[in-house]
Design a protein around this motif. Structure first.
Motif, PDB file in Angstrom:
ATOM      1  N   SER A 129       0.840  -1.192   0.000  1.00 49.97           N
ATOM      2  CA  SER A 129       0.000   0.000   0.000  1.00 49.97           C
ATOM      3  C   SER A 129       0.878   1.245   0.000  1.00 49.97           C
ATOM      4  O   SER A 129       2.045   1.198   0.404  1.00 49.97           O
ATOM      5  CB  SER A 129      -0.934  -0.005   1.214  1.00 49.97           C
ATOM      6  OG  SER A 129      -0.199  -0.105   2.416  1.00 49.97           O
ATOM      7  N   VAL A 158      -4.387  -3.964  -4.074  1.00 52.73           N
ATOM      8  CA  VAL A 158      -3.318  -2.991  -3.869  1.00 52.73           C
ATOM      9  C   VAL A 158      -3.344  -1.913  -4.946  1.00 52.73           C
ATOM     10  O   VAL A 158      -3.181  -0.718  -4.660  1.00 52.73           O
ATOM     11  CB  VAL A 158      -1.945  -3.694  -3.824  1.00 52.73           C
ATOM     12  CG1 VAL A 158      -0.804  -2.673  -3.864  1.00 52.73           C
ATOM     13  CG2 VAL A 158      -1.837  -4.540  -2.558  1.00 52.73           C
ATOM     14  N   MET A 171      -5.284   1.326  -4.567  1.00 51.27           N
ATOM     15  CA  MET A 171      -4.850   2.334  -3.606  1.00 51.27           C
ATOM     16  C   MET A 171      -3.924   3.388  -4.211  1.00 51.27           C
ATOM     17  O   MET A 171      -3.722   4.450  -3.619  1.00 51.27           O
ATOM     18  CB  MET A 171      -4.099   1.648  -2.447  1.00 51.27           C
ATOM     19  CG  MET A 171      -4.864   0.576  -1.727  1.00 51.27           C
ATOM     20  SD  MET A 171      -3.808  -0.187  -0.439  1.00 51.27           S
ATOM     21  CE  MET A 171      -4.836  -1.576   0.058  1.00 51.27           C
TER      22      MET A 171
END
Length: 301
Positions: free
Chosen positions: A216, A241, A244
């Motif tokens: 992240s 992921v 993000m």
């Protein structure tokens, strides 16, 4: 060392199966919910169990550089961590013959402690001419227990801020390492990828280059502090992921952070880990070569 052909192959399953496993492996889904999800994909319990088993690491496949390699020296080393668990320990690997001080790379493991795959990553860095140090977040509990499932449970039981303080202490200790050049790179995987970005934000005068693999992004309120160039390595199929990063990119651009994001085709979360079936050999090799080139460019100058 195993040949490349002996590496585990990715089972031919829909991408949704890998996404379900990713949630299960990161504590976002129970085992029961995982099996229910697999059933929803018309995959039976036997196949779901086979799939989980294929995700378990086979560390005999992950050793690319032997711990007995004559070009390196490796040992376990403790370091002080007054704001963390008091003391940390990690795996320190150095080229055996080096002309002068060398840049140092901090290697940060996944969410399960210092397993053999991460130790091998440290040895690969030493073979490439860096001093590498891979701390074990589980040292306060006796260290990595020998299997990833127990390691994951142990890591979840620890205070996350104390773990972060241990890695901060490791970075500060490495920056002053006698054999080091004073240049520090950080590379991390999954949890370690997130920690890599966090350290770049919290230690802008310590970290000189950062390579997070499928982690992240750094905390939004810390991105403005980042001075180190960043190479972000993402798997194309890692939806959790990848989702993000667009918001983080806006902030990286706004604060003029030097960064690039590489997305590797047909690659899941964990694609660099050659001990499991998520491994994508071609993309992992490409990502690793880009990592070495990045560190050479930013740590040797």
């Amino acid at each position: 060392m195993m040949t490349k052909n002996a590496k585990q192959k990715q089972p031919q399953l829909p991408a949704e199966a890998y996404q379900l496993y990713d949630k299960y492996a990161h504590g976002l889904m129970s085992r029961r919910a995982f099996f229910a999800g697999m059933s929803g994909l018309a995959l039976n319990a036997a196949l779901a169990t086979t799939f989980i088993n294929s995700m378990l690491p086979n560390y005999a496949l992950a050793e690319q550089v032997s711990f007995n390699d004559p070009a390196i020296t490796a040992r376990y080393q403790t370091f002080p961590s007054p704001n963390g668990h008091g003391e940390g320990r990690g795996y320190l690997v150095q080229p055996k013959q080096a002309a002068g001080p060398l840049p140092v790379v901090l290697v940060i493991h996944e969410n399960r402690g210092l397993n053999p795959y991460i130790e091998d990553v440290a040895r690969r860095l030493a073979k490439a001419g860096f001093i590498a140090f891979a701390p074990d977040a589980l040292w306060s509990l006796g260290g990595y227990p020998g299997n990833d499932d127990d390691g994951r449970t142990m890591q979840r039981s620890l205070d996350g801020e104390k773990i972060a303080a241990d890695f901060t202490a490791a970075a500060l200790w490495l920056k002053q390492l006698e054999a080091g050049s004073g240049k520090l790179g950080v590379v991390g995987f999954c949890f370690g990828g997130a920690m890599t970005g966090r350290l770049a934000a919290e230690l802008p005068d310590t970290v000189n280059a950062a390579v997070p693999f499928y982690g992240s992004p750094p905390p939004a309120d810390g991105i403005a502090n980042i001075k180190a160039p960043m190479l972000v390595q993402l798997g194309e199929l890692d939806e959790r992921v990848n989702a993000m990063w667009p918001a983080a990119e806006i902030l990286l651009q706004q604060h003029k952070v030097q960064y690039s994001i590489e997305r590797y085709t047909n690659s899941h979360h964990g694609f660099h880990n050659d001990s499991t079936a998520r491994y994508n050999e071609a993309m992992a090799e490409l990502a690793w070569q880009k990592t070495l080139q990045f560190f050479n460019r930013h740590l040797l100058s």
